[in-house]
Scaffold this motif. Structure first.
Motif, PDB file in Angstrom:
ATOM      1  N   THR A   1       0.826  -1.203   0.000  1.00  0.00           N
ATOM      2  CA  THR A   1       0.000   0.000   0.000  1.00  0.00           C
ATOM      3  C   THR A   1       0.860   1.252   0.000  1.00  0.00           C
ATOM      4  OG1 THR A   1      -1.776  -1.134   1.184  1.00  0.00           O
ATOM      5  CG2 THR A   1      -1.796   1.267   1.258  1.00  0.00           C
ATOM      6  N   ILE A   2       1.872   1.297   0.860  1.00  0.00           N
ATOM      7  CA  ILE A   2       2.704   2.497   0.953  1.00  0.00           C
ATOM      8  C   ILE A   2       3.569   2.675  -0.287  1.00  0.00           C
ATOM      9  CG2 ILE A   2       4.624   1.408   2.185  1.00  0.00           C
ATOM     10  CD1 ILE A   2       3.245   4.981   2.689  1.00  0.00           C
ATOM     11  N   LEU A   3       3.944   1.580  -0.930  1.00  0.00           N
ATOM     12  CA  LEU A   3       4.762   1.685  -2.141  1.00  0.00           C
ATOM     13  C   LEU A   3       4.030   2.417  -3.261  1.00  0.00           C
ATOM     14  CD1 LEU A   3       6.537  -1.794  -2.303  1.00  0.00           C
ATOM     15  CD2 LEU A   3       7.612   0.438  -1.923  1.00  0.00           C
ATOM     16  N   ASN A   4       2.712   2.393  -3.240  1.00  0.00           N
ATOM     17  CA  ASN A   4       1.933   3.112  -4.246  1.00  0.00           C
ATOM     18  C   ASN A   4       2.064   4.619  -4.119  1.00  0.00           C
ATOM     19  OD1 ASN A   4       0.939   0.698  -5.326  1.00  0.00           O
ATOM     20  ND2 ASN A   4      -0.805   0.668  -3.906  1.00  0.00           N
ATOM     21  N   PHE A   5       2.616   5.075  -2.971  1.00  0.00           N
ATOM     22  CA  PHE A   5       2.732   6.513  -2.725  1.00  0.00           C
ATOM     23  C   PHE A   5       4.194   6.974  -2.712  1.00  0.00           C
ATOM     24  CE2 PHE A   5      -1.382   5.259  -1.294  1.00  0.00           C
ATOM     25  CZ  PHE A   5      -2.205   6.339  -1.559  1.00  0.00           C
ATOM     26  N   ALA A   6       5.054   6.145  -3.293  1.00  0.00           N
ATOM     27  CA  ALA A   6       6.491   6.452  -3.278  1.00  0.00           C
ATOM     28  C   ALA A   6       6.802   7.773  -3.969  1.00  0.00           C
ATOM     29  CB  ALA A   6       7.274   5.321  -3.936  1.00  0.00           C
ATOM     30  N   ASP A   7       6.059   8.109  -5.023  1.00  0.00           N
ATOM     31  CA  ASP A   7       6.363   9.319  -5.798  1.00  0.00           C
ATOM     32  C   ASP A   7       5.715  10.575  -5.229  1.00  0.00           C
ATOM     33  OD1 ASP A   7       7.869   7.835  -7.603  1.00  0.00           O
ATOM     34  OD2 ASP A   7       6.123   7.412  -8.878  1.00  0.00           O
ATOM     35  N   SER A   8       4.746  10.419  -4.356  1.00  0.00           N
ATOM     36  CA  SER A   8       4.001  11.586  -3.876  1.00  0.00           C
ATOM     37  C   SER A   8       4.182  11.883  -2.393  1.00  0.00           C
ATOM     38  CB  SER A   8       2.502  11.400  -4.162  1.00  0.00           C
ATOM     39  OG  SER A   8       2.010  10.231  -3.513  1.00  0.00           O
ATOM     40  N   ALA A   9       4.790  10.966  -1.656  1.00  0.00           N
ATOM     41  CA  ALA A   9       4.938  11.158  -0.203  1.00  0.00           C
ATOM     42  C   ALA A   9       5.892  12.306   0.111  1.00  0.00           C
ATOM     43  CB  ALA A   9       5.438   9.872   0.441  1.00  0.00           C
ATOM     44  N   SER A  10       5.468  13.202   0.977  1.00  0.00           N
ATOM     45  CA  SER A  10       6.333  14.283   1.443  1.00  0.00           C
ATOM     46  C   SER A  10       7.279  13.749   2.522  1.00  0.00           C
ATOM     47  CB  SER A  10       5.488  15.421   2.036  1.00  0.00           C
ATOM     48  OG  SER A  10       4.630  15.973   1.056  1.00  0.00           O
ATOM     49  N   PRO A  11       8.429  14.401   2.729  1.00  0.00           N
ATOM     50  CA  PRO A  11       9.324  13.960   3.810  1.00  0.00           C
ATOM     51  C   PRO A  11       8.609  13.990   5.162  1.00  0.00           C
ATOM     52  CG  PRO A  11      10.422  15.537   2.372  1.00  0.00           C
ATOM     53  CD  PRO A  11       8.982  15.538   1.966  1.00  0.00           C
ATOM     54  N   ILE A  12       8.882  13.000   5.990  1.00  0.00           N
ATOM     55  CA  ILE A  12       8.340  13.002   7.352  1.00  0.00           C
ATOM     56  C   ILE A  12       8.967  14.154   8.117  1.00  0.00           C
ATOM     57  CG2 ILE A  12       8.145  11.676   9.490  1.00  0.00           C
ATOM     58  CD1 ILE A  12       8.293   9.135   7.769  1.00  0.00           C
ATOM     59  N   GLU A  13       8.170  14.817   8.927  1.00  0.00           N
ATOM     60  CA  GLU A  13       8.653  16.026   9.621  1.00  0.00           C
ATOM     61  C   GLU A  13       8.140  16.051  11.055  1.00  0.00           C
ATOM     62  OE1 GLU A  13       7.745  20.825   9.342  1.00  0.00           O
ATOM     63  OE2 GLU A  13       7.931  19.672   7.473  1.00  0.00           O
ATOM     64  N   TRP A  14       9.025  16.449  11.986  1.00  0.00           N
ATOM     65  CA  TRP A  14       8.661  16.619  13.390  1.00  0.00           C
ATOM     66  C   TRP A  14       8.819  18.091  13.768  1.00  0.00           C
ATOM     67  CZ3 TRP A  14      11.266  12.601  11.325  1.00  0.00           C
ATOM     68  CH2 TRP A  14      10.875  11.295  11.632  1.00  0.00           C
ATOM     69  N   ASN A  15       7.796  18.675  14.372  1.00  0.00           N
ATOM     70  CA  ASN A  15       7.872  20.024  14.924  1.00  0.00           C
ATOM     71  C   ASN A  15       7.685  19.906  16.429  1.00  0.00           C
ATOM     72  OD1 ASN A  15       7.983  22.020  12.541  1.00  0.00           O
ATOM     73  ND2 ASN A  15       6.380  20.568  11.933  1.00  0.00           N
ATOM     74  N   LEU A  16       8.772  20.169  17.158  1.00  0.00           N
ATOM     75  CA  LEU A  16       8.837  19.841  18.579  1.00  0.00           C
ATOM     76  C   LEU A  16       9.187  21.063  19.421  1.00  0.00           C
ATOM     77  CD1 LEU A  16      11.005  16.634  18.042  1.00  0.00           C
ATOM     78  CD2 LEU A  16       8.520  16.683  18.351  1.00  0.00           C
ATOM     79  N   THR A  17       8.824  20.979  20.685  1.00  0.00           N
ATOM     80  CA  THR A  17       9.171  22.015  21.655  1.00  0.00           C
ATOM     81  C   THR A  17       9.926  21.377  22.814  1.00  0.00           C
ATOM     82  OG1 THR A  17       7.211  23.328  21.097  1.00  0.00           O
ATOM     83  CG2 THR A  17       8.265  23.775  23.221  1.00  0.00           C
ATOM     84  N   LEU A  18      11.027  21.998  23.204  1.00  0.00           N
ATOM     85  CA  LEU A  18      11.800  21.518  24.347  1.00  0.00           C
ATOM     86  C   LEU A  18      11.143  22.016  25.630  1.00  0.00           C
ATOM     87  CD1 LEU A  18      14.374  20.046  25.327  1.00  0.00           C
ATOM     88  CD2 LEU A  18      15.562  22.249  25.201  1.00  0.00           C
ATOM     89  N   THR A  19      10.664  21.083  26.454  1.00  0.00           N
ATOM     90  CA  THR A  19       9.957  21.447  27.682  1.00  0.00           C
ATOM     91  C   THR A  19      10.934  21.699  28.829  1.00  0.00           C
ATOM     92  OG1 THR A  19       9.737  19.166  28.467  1.00  0.00           O
ATOM     93  CG2 THR A  19       8.063  19.964  26.921  1.00  0.00           C
ATOM     94  N   LYS A  20      10.423  22.247  29.900  1.00  0.00           N
ATOM     95  CA  LYS A  20      11.248  22.511  31.093  1.00  0.00           C
ATOM     96  C   LYS A  20      11.793  21.221  31.693  1.00  0.00           C
ATOM     97  CE  LYS A  20       9.031  26.873  32.422  1.00  0.00           C
ATOM     98  NZ  LYS A  20       8.277  27.594  33.481  1.00  0.00           N
ATOM     99  N   SER A  21      11.072  20.128  31.494  1.00  0.00           N
ATOM    100  CA  SER A  21      11.518  18.843  32.032  1.00  0.00           C
ATOM    101  C   SER A  21      12.598  18.206  31.159  1.00  0.00           C
ATOM    102  CB  SER A  21      10.332  17.887  32.173  1.00  0.00           C
ATOM    103  OG  SER A  21       9.788  17.580  30.887  1.00  0.00           O
TER     104      SER A  21
END
Length: 305
Positions: free
Chosen positions: A256-276
């Motif tokens: 299933t995922i191979l069908n989207f090889a040409d259209s998948a955007s790069p995986i991206e993480w948007n994170l915040t560094l917490t006080k902990s």
């Protein structure tokens, strides 16, 4: 008096011009650095490739070097004979015919672990082939991944010793093409450098000061990532650098995922560094929906190991 003053001024201007030319020449002096990768007894080829690519990228970021990649040189078959050579001299004898000439620097890294329950030994070694100057920096590490987080500063120090060039660490870091430099030692990517956990499908997450990192998945796949941060080091963005790989989506049926090889955007993480000290935020990825997939924003939380 006027003629004497004129001559004095002319001599001064000539001396100044000569000094300026010499200064510019010194500033523009380039070195050919021959990068021979890593001599090691590490058996994990995938991890070794990541390590060598990282070191090569950090060397390329030093502005006064013209870096040549020699990892495929014929002598690589002789590396296993010199794994215990701490000084590096046996290695340099192997390459002296390939990397001679003025302004030539040979660079190699030795990573060695005597036994599986002992510490890692890592040494960055460079030799100026014209002057014979040998420079090295070595340390022992409890973790292999700590070698990667420490590498940038040690590499720059060794190259500086071998060449006599005192270009600052910050100046060199800014020249690493394609990646933002850490804002300072108190912010930027310095705050988050190290080993992290929290992705359920990943065994290791390594973030480096250089603006690079990688994620090792439980299925054996490895994803290289770029890492950027604001000046305070609290807002973090991690983005897939590699091309599409079905193994980056272990929860989705492979066909299933191979069908989207040409259209998948790069995986991206948007994170915040917490006080902990944890990283909390969203992961932009793909998730399975019936017989298809769709974009999704998934909650994630990373904890430093």
């Amino acid at each position: 008096m006027g003629k004497g003053r004129f001559l004095s001024k002319a001599v001064f201007l000539l001396a100044f011009c000569l000094f300026a030319q010499a200064f510019c020449f010194a500033q523009e002096k380039k070195y050919n650095l021959y990068y021979y990768g890593v001599v090691t007894n590490v058996n994990d080829q995938n991890m070794l490739n990541i390590t060598q690519d990282l070191f090569f990228a950090q060397l390329r970021g030093i502005g006064y070097l013209e870096t040549q990649d020699m990892r495929d040189a014929e002598i690589k078959d002789s590396y296993n004979q010199i794994q215990s050579d701490e000084s590096g001299e046996a290695f340099f004898k192997l390459v002296q015919d390939q990397a001679g000439g003025d302004n030539s620097i040979v660079f190699v890294t030795r990573i060695y672990r005597p036994r599986s329950d002992e510490k890692w030994q890592c040494a960055f070694i460079a030799k100026n082939m014209a002057t014979g100057t040998l420079a090295s920096k070595g340390k022992e590490y409890d973790s292999y991944y700590k070698i990667l987080t420490d590498a940038k500063v040690l590499i720059q120090s060794v190259v500086s010793q071998a060449t006599g060039n005192n270009e600052s660490e910050g100046a060199a870091a800014q020249k690493i093409s394609g990646f933002p430099a850490a804002a300072s030692s108190e912010g930027g990517t310095d705050n988050i450098a190290g080993s992290w956990g929290g992705e359920k499908d990943a065994s290791k997450i390594i973030l480096l000061r250089s603006g690079r990192g990688f994620i090792v998945f439980n299925n054996g796949a490895t994803m290289n990532v770029t890492v950027s941060a604001d000046e305070g080091g609290t807002s973090i963005r991690v983005v897939q650098k590699d091309k599409f790989n079905a193994s980056f989506y272990p929860d989705i049926d492979r066909q299933t995922i191979l069908n989207f090889a040409d259209s998948a955007s790069p995986i991206e993480w948007n994170l915040t560094l917490t006080k902990s000290g944890s990283l909390v935020g969203k992961k932009k990825t793909l998730v399975q929906s019936g017989n298809s997939v769709e974009p999704a924003s998934v909650d994630v939380s990373w904890t430093k190991k």
